[in-house]
Design a protein around this motif. Structure first.
Motif, PDB file in Angstrom:
ATOM      1  N   UNK A   1       6.623   0.009   4.918  1.00 39.81           N
ATOM      2  CA  UNK A   1       5.739   1.020   5.492  1.00 39.81           C
ATOM      3  C   UNK A   1       6.031   2.432   4.977  1.00 39.81           C
ATOM      4  N   UNK A   2       7.017   2.564   4.099  1.00 39.54           N
ATOM      5  CA  UNK A   2       7.431   3.892   3.629  1.00 39.54           C
ATOM      6  C   UNK A   2       6.299   4.647   2.940  1.00 39.54           C
ATOM      7  N   UNK A   3       5.620   4.001   1.999  1.00 36.83           N
ATOM      8  CA  UNK A   3       4.586   4.694   1.232  1.00 36.83           C
ATOM      9  C   UNK A   3       3.364   5.010   2.086  1.00 36.83           C
ATOM     10  N   UNK A   4       2.988   4.089   2.961  1.00 33.61           N
ATOM     11  CA  UNK A   4       1.861   4.370   3.854  1.00 33.61           C
ATOM     12  C   UNK A   4       2.184   5.548   4.779  1.00 33.61           C
ATOM     13  N   UNK A   5       3.443   5.620   5.202  1.00 30.32           N
ATOM     14  CA  UNK A   5       3.869   6.740   6.037  1.00 30.32           C
ATOM     15  C   UNK A   5       3.773   8.063   5.290  1.00 30.32           C
TER      16      UNK A   5
ATOM     17  N   UNK B   1      -6.446   6.280   2.692  1.00 25.27           N
ATOM     18  CA  UNK B   1      -5.787   5.702   1.518  1.00 25.27           C
ATOM     19  C   UNK B   1      -4.515   5.005   1.958  1.00 25.27           C
ATOM     20  N   UNK B   2      -4.240   3.862   1.352  1.00 19.90           N
ATOM     21  CA  UNK B   2      -2.994   3.140   1.589  1.00 19.90           C
ATOM     22  C   UNK B   2      -2.326   2.861   0.247  1.00 19.90           C
ATOM     23  N   UNK B   3      -1.077   2.407   0.314  1.00 16.32           N
ATOM     24  CA  UNK B   3      -0.367   2.066  -0.922  1.00 16.32           C
ATOM     25  C   UNK B   3      -1.093   0.948  -1.664  1.00 16.32           C
TER      26      UNK B   3
ATOM     27  N   UNK C   1       4.545  -4.264  -2.119  1.00 19.59           N
ATOM     28  CA  UNK C   1       5.774  -5.015  -1.860  1.00 19.59           C
ATOM     29  C   UNK C   1       6.541  -5.323  -3.127  1.00 19.59           C
ATOM     30  N   UNK C   2       5.817  -5.451  -4.233  1.00 22.68           N
ATOM     31  CA  UNK C   2       6.461  -5.722  -5.522  1.00 22.68           C
ATOM     32  C   UNK C   2       7.061  -4.447  -6.114  1.00 22.68           C
ATOM     33  N   UNK C   3       6.350  -3.323  -5.956  1.00 22.54           N
ATOM     34  CA  UNK C   3       6.861  -2.055  -6.487  1.00 22.54           C
ATOM     35  C   UNK C   3       8.139  -1.652  -5.766  1.00 22.54           C
ATOM     36  N   UNK C   4       8.147  -1.754  -4.436  1.00 24.37           N
ATOM     37  CA  UNK C   4       9.321  -1.292  -3.691  1.00 24.37           C
ATOM     38  C   UNK C   4      10.558  -2.140  -3.997  1.00 24.37           C
ATOM     39  N   UNK C   5      10.349  -3.392  -4.448  1.00 22.91           N
ATOM     40  CA  UNK C   5      11.471  -4.270  -4.767  1.00 22.91           C
ATOM     41  C   UNK C   5      11.824  -4.270  -6.254  1.00 22.91           C
TER      42      UNK C   5
END
Length: 395
Positions: free
Chosen positions: A312-316, A327-329, A244-248
């Motif tokens: 959810x973009x990276x997990x997708x 693996x998850x983000x 959440x911190x990386x995407x922002x």
């Protein structure tokens, strides 16, 4: 002569209101309408006063005498029973307004004013809505331990053990706030420890096997798609910060000349200052996005540069690469923590600081932030170089 139930029953209305006297100031006022009302006459500091106990037969003769005796006991203490009754009624009205729902909303407003992130507020509100449906209208000071337990068990019965655990926690926060603000005396949530079923632990999927990490890094390099998604996915293992911190990440948060990323406090889960050293690999990915810059975010959403990619973009993207359930983000954090510690090259506290975990008490945490900075800069570059070597088959 003391009144009897028969005398009261047989009393008839007259052309004027009249009284039937009992003892010790108690009497029954018989109205011209036929209503029969209990009254008590008394003196407080020489001033004659009256008390009303309600209508007969709703208030029986026995009950009226009990109320009279309670009022006389109050007089013996030097207090005016009429004033004490008004104070009690006023307190009861105030308490009735202080329902769990009202205190829950007030508590959330305070936490939002304290700077809690909107996403966290939203989650807390979602949890509290479960409780509001069951105990929302109850005065917060009247809610018992069994009553709160029943409300939480309604959720637990749906096999939502973790949600039930979190409900007990958030309820405890509301009751603590109610106590601190003088609206409650006890916190029933604290007595529910051990009463709920233990949640089944679900570990966040993460890859920590060196060979599998190498395959993952190569798969990420082969991934195709929207530039923001690809860049955020490629930089995540190098930074291993919260997704959440990386995407922002904002352009304004970057100090590229110093190779630093300083996220805004509001974007950080821990709400504590945190600086992230940027390796040359991370800087290269950011510079690629600079050529596509169209808003405040380094990784903007597909249809708007004014918003970041979704949570959810990276997990997708990982699922599309075949890593769903593996693996998850967020798993990049576990991966880095495990392998950095396993390398034996770095102080465990420096690794914890890099992960934005709390290290020591408040005083030592402030000291450690400075103490480990040089080591963290070296560690982040070593980690990025190691990932590149791993990907190239050199490790």
């Amino acid at each position: 002569m003391p009144l009897t139930n028969t005398t009261i029953k047989n009393a008839r209305p007259r052309t004027k209101d009249w009284k039937l006297f009992d003892e010790k100031g108690l009497y029954l006022l018989v109205k011209t309408t036929g209503a029969k009302l209990w009254r008590m006459k008394f003196r407080h500091h020489g001033v004659e006063r009256k008390l009303s106990f309600g209508p007969w037969p709703d208030v029986s003769l026995k009950k009226a005498r009990e109320l009279r005796d309670e009022a006389r006991a109050t007089l013996q203490d030097g207090l005016d029973p009429s004033r004490e009754r008004k104070k009690a009624k006023s307190a009861a009205r105030r308490e009735a307004r202080h329902t769990f729902a009202v205190l829950a909303d007030e508590f959330l407003d305070k936490r939002q004013a304290d700077g809690l992130a909107d996403t966290t507020i939203s989650k807390k509100n979602w949890l509290l809505n479960h409780l509001k449906s069951a105990i929302g209208s109850a005065p917060v000071n009247d809610i018992s331990v069994p009553e709160l337990l029943t409300a939480i068990q309604q959720v637990e019965a749906k096999d939502k053990r973790e949600t039930a655990r979190r409900l007990r926690s958030i309820a405890g926060e509301v009751f603590s706030y109610a106590i601190a603000t003088g609206r409650a005396q006890t916190n029933p949530a604290t007595q529910l420890r051990g009463a709920l079923r233990t949640p089944q632990v679900t570990h966040i999927p993460a890859i920590i096997d060196v060979g599998q990490v190498a395959d993952l890094m190569r798969a990420i390099d082969r991934c195709t798609g929207y530039p923001s998604t690809l860049a955020a996915l490629r930089i995540s293992p190098h930074l291993f910060q919260r997704p959440g911190e990386i995407r922002q990440m904002r352009w304004a948060d970057l100090k590229l000349d110093d190779a630093q990323w300083v996220p805004r406090i509001d974007d950080l889960k821990m709400r504590k200052p945190h600086q992230v050293p940027l390796s040359t690999q991370a800087l290269a990915i950011i510079e690629e996005m600079a050529a596509l810059r169209n808003g405040p975010y380094v990784f903007p959403a597909f249809n708007s540069g004014e918003r970041p990619i979704s949570e959810n973009t990276l997990n997708g993207a990982l699922k599309r690469l075949g890593y769903g359930g593996k693996m998850t983000a967020h798993g990049f954090r576990t991966m880095a923590s495990s392998l950095l510690n396993e390398s034996g090259k770095w102080n465990p506290d420096a690794i914890e600081r890099a992960l934005s975990h709390k290290v020591g008490n408040t005083v030592s945490a402030t000291y450690n932030r400075t103490l480990y900075w040089k080591e963290r800069v070296e560690m982040m570059q070593w980690w990025s170089d190691w990932l590149d070597d791993l990907k190239a088959g050199k490790v």
